[in-house]
Design an enzyme around this catalytic site. Sequence first.
Site, short mmCIF file in Angstrom:
data_model
loop_
_atom_site.label_atom_id
_atom_site.label_comp_id
_atom_site.label_asym_id
_atom_site.label_seq_id
_atom_site.Cartn_x
_atom_site.Cartn_y
_atom_site.Cartn_z
N THR A 30 59.33 18.37 95.73
CA THR A 30 58.47 19.30 94.98
C THR A 30 57.13 18.66 94.66
O THR A 30 56.11 19.34 94.54
CB THR A 30 59.19 19.73 93.69
OG1 THR A 30 60.33 20.49 94.07
CG2 THR A 30 58.31 20.57 92.79
N SER A 77 64.63 17.34 99.40
CA SER A 77 65.58 16.23 99.33
C SER A 77 67.04 16.67 99.34
O SER A 77 67.93 15.84 99.48
CB SER A 77 65.30 15.33 98.12
OG SER A 77 65.79 15.89 96.93
N THR A 110 63.35 15.77 93.52
CA THR A 110 64.13 15.41 92.34
C THR A 110 65.64 15.62 92.55
O THR A 110 66.44 15.00 91.86
CB THR A 110 63.71 16.25 91.11
OG1 THR A 110 63.93 17.64 91.39
CG2 THR A 110 62.27 16.00 90.73
N ASP A 111 66.00 16.49 93.51
CA ASP A 111 67.41 16.90 93.57
C ASP A 111 68.37 15.76 93.94
O ASP A 111 69.50 15.73 93.47
CB ASP A 111 67.58 18.07 94.55
CG ASP A 111 67.04 19.37 93.95
OD1 ASP A 111 66.73 19.39 92.75
OD2 ASP A 111 66.95 20.37 94.69
C1 SIN Z 1 63.68 18.48 96.33
O1 SIN Z 1 64.55 17.81 95.77
O2 SIN Z 1 63.13 18.11 97.39
C2 SIN Z 1 63.27 19.80 95.78
C3 SIN Z 1 63.33 19.85 94.31
C4 SIN Z 1 62.39 18.93 93.61
O3 SIN Z 1 61.79 18.01 94.14
O4 SIN Z 1 62.25 19.14 92.37
#
Ligand code: SIN
Length: 346
Positions: A30, A77, A110-111
Amino acid sequence: MTLTSFNPIPHYTVSSGELPRIALLATGGTIAGSAADATRTAGYQAGALGVQDLLAAVPALGNVAHIHAEQVAQIDSKDISVSLWQKLAARVNALLAQPDVAGAVITHGTDTLEETAYYLHLTINSRKPVVLTAAMRPATALSADGPLNLLNAVRVATDPISAGRGVMVAINNQIHCARDVIKTSTYKVDAFHSPEIGVIGWVQDERVAFQREPLQYHTVESEFVGLSGELPAVEVVSSYAGVSRIAVDALVEAGVQGIVVAGTGNGSLHSLLQQALAEAVQRGVTVVRASRVGSGHVMHNGAAPDDQYGFVSAGNLHPYKARVLLMLALQAGVPRERMQSLFDEY
Ligand code: SIN
């Protein structure tokens, strides 16, 4: 910003005098997300922007570090693979081995950030700082959190007091140890916590401060540095009301080498599941008992007779981190009788 080409991975440099040299490796997420308009913080494409766009959003970086940036991947991710972990670790190790590179920053979704961070914590062969960062709002959003997180991560990576602390996650002005941090919110900017242990430090403006030290083995003390080849198959199952043994039996049949079970409470297991897992151990599968609670620890022989069934307890490692450690332990050929002390030490 100049594009150079000694490496097949596209990379860029931002040059500013005699500042510390930092390797920036971008993987998507993100923080590199793009939405149709600035009011949208969900419903965007993760990893749409390249590392040069991330750098362009933070001109102040030019006063903090000489940045050598590479686009290692450009993904959401959720789709991360163990081969990408291995590629990332190899690249970070190679860059940190260069005497003029002071540290590394990795941008990530973040995931699954907590899994990648812990894998790197156990496989990076350097005392130089390695800092992951991310964002909860896409780069195109009002009040996007990515640019400040990136600046702060670079500040942490350039500060000599960050050395020797293993892999860190710098997000929302806080610094977490890779071993302990987990994502705890699906939407808040304050999405990362290190339950039980707490953050190890903080960063604000030019100030980087540490207040705790990770004591369990990591980076240069880790016996998993330098392993090569495929990581063994390890899967995660969970205990819940009315759970069946279907998943465990299917995994054993499929030939997995390890199973992490996210038990209830102190890693307690539904009796049906416990029986299936005990049989899995008999068939050579290593079973690690963690908890789905999200904080606290799973005591050895606490809520299940581990010694009777041959289970390993995960302590306060989150199930998905316990999976990372178990994969590496199996890859390294750690014998069954050492597995519990390994989980206590890492
Ligand atoms: C991801 O994990 O690539 C999408 C969600 C995020 O980064 O918050």
